[in-house]
Motif scaffolding. Structure first.
Motif, PDB file in Angstrom:
ATOM      1  N   LYS A 111     -28.625  -1.213 -54.873  1.00  0.00           N
ATOM      2  CA  LYS A 111     -28.721  -2.652 -55.112  1.00  0.00           C
ATOM      3  C   LYS A 111     -28.621  -3.421 -53.799  1.00  0.00           C
ATOM      4  O   LYS A 111     -29.400  -4.368 -53.549  1.00  0.00           O
ATOM      5  CB  LYS A 111     -27.611  -3.086 -56.068  1.00  0.00           C
ATOM      6  CG  LYS A 111     -27.737  -4.533 -56.529  1.00  0.00           C
ATOM      7  CD  LYS A 111     -26.556  -4.906 -57.415  1.00  0.00           C
ATOM      8  CE  LYS A 111     -26.612  -4.169 -58.733  1.00  0.00           C
ATOM      9  NZ  LYS A 111     -25.537  -4.645 -59.658  1.00  0.00           N
ATOM     10  N   ILE A 112     -27.677  -3.021 -52.944  1.00  0.00           N
ATOM     11  CA  ILE A 112     -27.493  -3.706 -51.658  1.00  0.00           C
ATOM     12  C   ILE A 112     -28.700  -3.489 -50.758  1.00  0.00           C
ATOM     13  O   ILE A 112     -29.180  -4.428 -50.092  1.00  0.00           O
ATOM     14  CB  ILE A 112     -26.208  -3.223 -50.967  1.00  0.00           C
ATOM     15  CG1 ILE A 112     -24.981  -3.702 -51.748  1.00  0.00           C
ATOM     16  CG2 ILE A 112     -26.137  -3.712 -49.521  1.00  0.00           C
ATOM     17  CD1 ILE A 112     -23.681  -3.107 -51.283  1.00  0.00           C
ATOM     18  N   GLU A 113     -29.197  -2.270 -50.734  1.00  0.00           N
ATOM     19  CA  GLU A 113     -30.376  -1.995 -49.904  1.00  0.00           C
ATOM     20  C   GLU A 113     -31.575  -2.810 -50.376  1.00  0.00           C
ATOM     21  O   GLU A 113     -32.399  -3.269 -49.570  1.00  0.00           O
ATOM     22  CB  GLU A 113     -30.683  -0.491 -49.936  1.00  0.00           C
ATOM     23  CG  GLU A 113     -29.664   0.328 -49.162  1.00  0.00           C
ATOM     24  CD  GLU A 113     -29.888   1.819 -49.301  1.00  0.00           C
ATOM     25  OE1 GLU A 113     -30.659   2.226 -50.205  1.00  0.00           O
ATOM     26  OE2 GLU A 113     -29.291   2.592 -48.519  1.00  0.00           O
ATOM     27  N   LYS A 124     -20.870 -11.538 -50.731  1.00  0.00           N
ATOM     28  CA  LYS A 124     -22.132 -11.254 -50.035  1.00  0.00           C
ATOM     29  C   LYS A 124     -21.931 -10.674 -48.639  1.00  0.00           C
ATOM     30  O   LYS A 124     -22.771 -10.864 -47.753  1.00  0.00           O
ATOM     31  CB  LYS A 124     -22.986 -12.525 -49.965  1.00  0.00           C
ATOM     32  CG  LYS A 124     -23.389 -13.034 -51.345  1.00  0.00           C
ATOM     33  CD  LYS A 124     -24.293 -14.263 -51.238  1.00  0.00           C
ATOM     34  CE  LYS A 124     -24.673 -14.742 -52.640  1.00  0.00           C
ATOM     35  NZ  LYS A 124     -25.588 -15.929 -52.594  1.00  0.00           N
ATOM     36  N   LYS A 131     -31.016  -6.414 -49.192  1.00  0.00           N
ATOM     37  CA  LYS A 131     -31.249  -6.533 -47.750  1.00  0.00           C
ATOM     38  C   LYS A 131     -32.740  -6.516 -47.431  1.00  0.00           C
ATOM     39  O   LYS A 131     -33.217  -7.224 -46.550  1.00  0.00           O
ATOM     40  CB  LYS A 131     -30.535  -5.402 -47.009  1.00  0.00           C
ATOM     41  CG  LYS A 131     -29.020  -5.533 -47.029  1.00  0.00           C
ATOM     42  CD  LYS A 131     -28.358  -4.398 -46.303  1.00  0.00           C
ATOM     43  CE  LYS A 131     -28.658  -4.448 -44.824  1.00  0.00           C
ATOM     44  NZ  LYS A 131     -27.956  -3.397 -44.070  1.00  0.00           N
ATOM     45  N   TYR A 153     -22.479  -7.762 -47.378  1.00  0.00           N
ATOM     46  CA  TYR A 153     -23.154  -6.541 -47.796  1.00  0.00           C
ATOM     47  C   TYR A 153     -22.912  -5.356 -46.870  1.00  0.00           C
ATOM     48  O   TYR A 153     -22.914  -4.201 -47.317  1.00  0.00           O
ATOM     49  CB  TYR A 153     -24.660  -6.816 -47.928  1.00  0.00           C
ATOM     50  CG  TYR A 153     -24.984  -7.833 -48.998  1.00  0.00           C
ATOM     51  CD1 TYR A 153     -24.407  -7.746 -50.259  1.00  0.00           C
ATOM     52  CD2 TYR A 153     -25.847  -8.894 -48.734  1.00  0.00           C
ATOM     53  CE1 TYR A 153     -24.693  -8.689 -51.247  1.00  0.00           C
ATOM     54  CE2 TYR A 153     -26.133  -9.842 -49.715  1.00  0.00           C
ATOM     55  CZ  TYR A 153     -25.554  -9.739 -50.966  1.00  0.00           C
ATOM     56  OH  TYR A 153     -25.824 -10.660 -51.935  1.00  0.00           O
ATOM     57  N   GLU A 154     -22.702  -5.605 -45.604  1.00  0.00           N
ATOM     58  CA  GLU A 154     -22.451  -4.498 -44.672  1.00  0.00           C
ATOM     59  C   GLU A 154     -21.147  -3.784 -45.037  1.00  0.00           C
ATOM     60  O   GLU A 154     -21.090  -2.557 -45.115  1.00  0.00           O
ATOM     61  CB  GLU A 154     -22.387  -5.031 -43.238  1.00  0.00           C
ATOM     62  CG  GLU A 154     -23.720  -5.464 -42.660  1.00  0.00           C
ATOM     63  CD  GLU A 154     -24.704  -4.319 -42.537  1.00  0.00           C
ATOM     64  OE1 GLU A 154     -24.252  -3.158 -42.410  1.00  0.00           O
ATOM     65  OE2 GLU A 154     -25.918  -4.576 -42.569  1.00  0.00           O
ATOM     66  N   ALA A 193     -19.573  -3.938 -47.936  1.00  0.00           N
ATOM     67  CA  ALA A 193     -19.725  -3.372 -49.276  1.00  0.00           C
ATOM     68  C   ALA A 193     -20.494  -2.063 -49.215  1.00  0.00           C
ATOM     69  O   ALA A 193     -20.122  -1.079 -49.869  1.00  0.00           O
ATOM     70  CB  ALA A 193     -20.425  -4.367 -50.192  1.00  0.00           C
ATOM     71  N   LEU A 194     -21.577  -2.055 -48.432  1.00  0.00           N
ATOM     72  CA  LEU A 194     -22.403  -0.849 -48.322  1.00  0.00           C
ATOM     73  C   LEU A 194     -21.597   0.320 -47.777  1.00  0.00           C
ATOM     74  O   LEU A 194     -21.673   1.449 -48.305  1.00  0.00           O
ATOM     75  CB  LEU A 194     -23.608  -1.141 -47.408  1.00  0.00           C
ATOM     76  CG  LEU A 194     -24.652  -0.021 -47.303  1.00  0.00           C
ATOM     77  CD1 LEU A 194     -25.303   0.233 -48.653  1.00  0.00           C
ATOM     78  CD2 LEU A 194     -25.706  -0.387 -46.261  1.00  0.00           C
ATOM     79  N   GLN A 225     -24.733   0.809 -56.601  1.00  0.00           N
ATOM     80  CA  GLN A 225     -24.407  -0.347 -55.764  1.00  0.00           C
ATOM     81  C   GLN A 225     -25.079  -0.252 -54.400  1.00  0.00           C
ATOM     82  O   GLN A 225     -25.530  -1.262 -53.851  1.00  0.00           O
ATOM     83  CB  GLN A 225     -22.888  -0.479 -55.606  1.00  0.00           C
ATOM     84  CG  GLN A 225     -22.155  -0.909 -56.871  1.00  0.00           C
ATOM     85  CD  GLN A 225     -22.582  -2.276 -57.352  1.00  0.00           C
ATOM     86  OE1 GLN A 225     -23.471  -2.373 -58.207  1.00  0.00           O
ATOM     87  NE2 GLN A 225     -21.989  -3.331 -56.803  1.00  0.00           N
ATOM     88  N   PHE A 255     -18.929  -7.226 -51.852  1.00  0.00           N
ATOM     89  CA  PHE A 255     -20.212  -7.526 -52.503  1.00  0.00           C
ATOM     90  C   PHE A 255     -20.195  -8.916 -53.130  1.00  0.00           C
ATOM     91  O   PHE A 255     -21.178  -9.667 -53.045  1.00  0.00           O
ATOM     92  CB  PHE A 255     -20.489  -6.465 -53.570  1.00  0.00           C
ATOM     93  CG  PHE A 255     -21.820  -6.633 -54.249  1.00  0.00           C
ATOM     94  CD1 PHE A 255     -22.988  -6.129 -53.682  1.00  0.00           C
ATOM     95  CD2 PHE A 255     -21.916  -7.328 -55.454  1.00  0.00           C
ATOM     96  CE1 PHE A 255     -24.220  -6.294 -54.315  1.00  0.00           C
ATOM     97  CE2 PHE A 255     -23.138  -7.500 -56.089  1.00  0.00           C
ATOM     98  CZ  PHE A 255     -24.297  -6.976 -55.515  1.00  0.00           C
TER      99      PHE A 255
END
Length: 415
Positions: free
Chosen positions: A312-314, A284, A317, A286-287, A289-290, A309, A281
């Motif tokens: 937040k990532i969604e 960055k 995106k 994000y994939e 991290a997700l 989290q 995360f």
């Protein structure tokens, strides 16, 4: 007539010599005696005395210990001479034990087991006639019936042998001294009568204990079924305090230890996934991290942090409107400083011909893996990068089919 007698005498002597020769051969072929566990008795007692070398002694083979007509395992049987232990055995699953006892000693067999009254039997082989010791003997069928011990019982009479065996000169065998046994039985009957009240109270206490034990086991089983293993463990331990020899709570505790160890491993795995998600995360990615945060929520379904989290990532995106299907970005990607190995030049040229200039990104799944594929084309050079994310948390990176690290992915594929 005298001549015939001499012939007969010669034949008899010859026959006797032949029998002695055969007997000697049989003795040579004979194997040393062993106990029921396959161990030699030699030098077990009396210093250098070897019972294998003494063919004429008292064998105790068909001997058992019982309680309420049930065979009793784990009873220690000590053989004492003058109050000292010279030999010992422990009853097997069939309640059996065995000994070979040398003549010229007075033995006491003591039968010992926790929560039972210790009983004793005397075997007197000390005053046997010399002629009698030229033969071997077998004690025959022997059964010692044990009784449970309760605090407050009078057990003084049981410190004296309850029975005695000795050599019977009339019948020429070693057998029970019935006169002694009858007197001991009468005395013990009086003692047992006095102990009945104590045993009755003990039975009542045992029933109360059994009831408390059953309640603890019931509660433990309920918590076990509900997968509250820590609480179930506490109940099983309390049950064991009441009945320390019970096998069931021990078995359940062993299972629980395995589950708790798995929970410990799950905690370590959860923390690793959170660290992995946070690291991705922060750069960055994000994939990655997700996926890490989602896997963490599968281990701890009620934890708020990984769920927050994920949201937040969604949101990030969605704000960036990041494409999921194949796309071309306007950002300029350069391969000027990217090294292409000789064996990958052919693949690089093919990628440059097949894909447009710039970045082409594809995200798809194969089984339990999520794959992010990024192809960067700069002039007549193309490079394929892959990030493979396993649902158990593992993330691996590849460049033109060769494994690379996260740093290479960030520097070259993400730029």
């Amino acid at each position: 007539m005298r001549k015939i007698t001499l012939i007969q005498l010669s034949v008899m002597l010859l026959s006797m010599l032949l029998c002695l020769s055969v007997g000697a051969q049989d003795d040579k072929k004979g194997k040393p005696k062993k106990d029921k566990n396959g161990k030699k008795w030699s030098k077990k007692i009396w210093g250098d005395y070897d019972s294998n070398a003494v063919p004429f002694n008292l064998a105790i083979n068909d001997a058992y210990v019982t309680y309420n007509d049930k065979l009793l395992e784990g009873v220690i049987v000590n053989v004492l001479v003058n109050g000292e232990i010279f030999m010992a055995d422990t009853t097997d699953k069939e309640g059996g034990f065995s000994f070979n006892l040398k003549f010229d000693h007075r033995y006491v067999l003591a039968f010992i087991k926790d929560q039972y009254v210790t009983k004793r039997v005397e075997i007197d082989l000390s005053n046997m006639p010399a002629e009698a010791k030229k033969e071997g003997y077998d004690l025959g069928k022997f059964n010692m019936g044990m009784i449970k011990y309760a605090e407050g019982m009078d057990i003084e009479e049981y410190k004296i042998a309850v029975a005695r065996y000795k050599y019977d000169e009339i019948n020429k065998i070693i057998q029970l001294d019935r006169t002694y046994f009858r007197k001991r039985k009468e005395l013990l009957a009086v003692v047992n009568k006095q102990n009945e009240k104590v045993l009755a109270n003990k039975d009542a206490e045992d029933q109360d204990l059994q009831n408390d034990y059953d309640i603890l086991i019931r509660d433990a089983d309920i918590e076990f079924a509900a997968k509250d293993y820590q609480l179930a463990k506490e109940f099983y331990l309390e049950a064991l305090k009441l009945k320390s020899l019970e096998e069931y709570p021990r078995k359940q505790l062993k299972i629980i230890e395995g589950y708790l160890e798995q929970d410990l491993n799950a905690e370590e795995k959860y923390q690793a996934l959170i660290s992995q998600g946070d690291e991705a995360f922060n750069v960055k990615d994000y994939e990655s991290a997700l996926l890490a945060y989602k896997n963490a929520t599968r281990i701890k379904t009620t934890e708020a942090y990984p769920r927050d989290q994920v949201k937040k990532i969604e949101g990030l995106k969605a704000a960036e409107k990041a494409p999921v299907a194949a796309t071309n970005e306007k950002k300029n990607y350069s391969l000027a400083n990217i090294k292409i190995s000789t064996e990958n030049k052919g693949l690089s040229n093919e990628l440059a011909k097949k894909y447009p200039q710039g970045l082409t990104e594809e995200t798809y799944t194969e089984g339990s893996k999520t794959i992010v594929r990024r192809i960067i084309v700069d002039g007549d050079i193309g490079v394929e990068y892959k990030k493979i994310i396993h649902n158990w948390g593992g993330v691996y990176y590849f460049k033109n089919g060769n494994a690379v690290n996260h740093f290479v992915w960030q520097k070259e594929a993400i730029q």
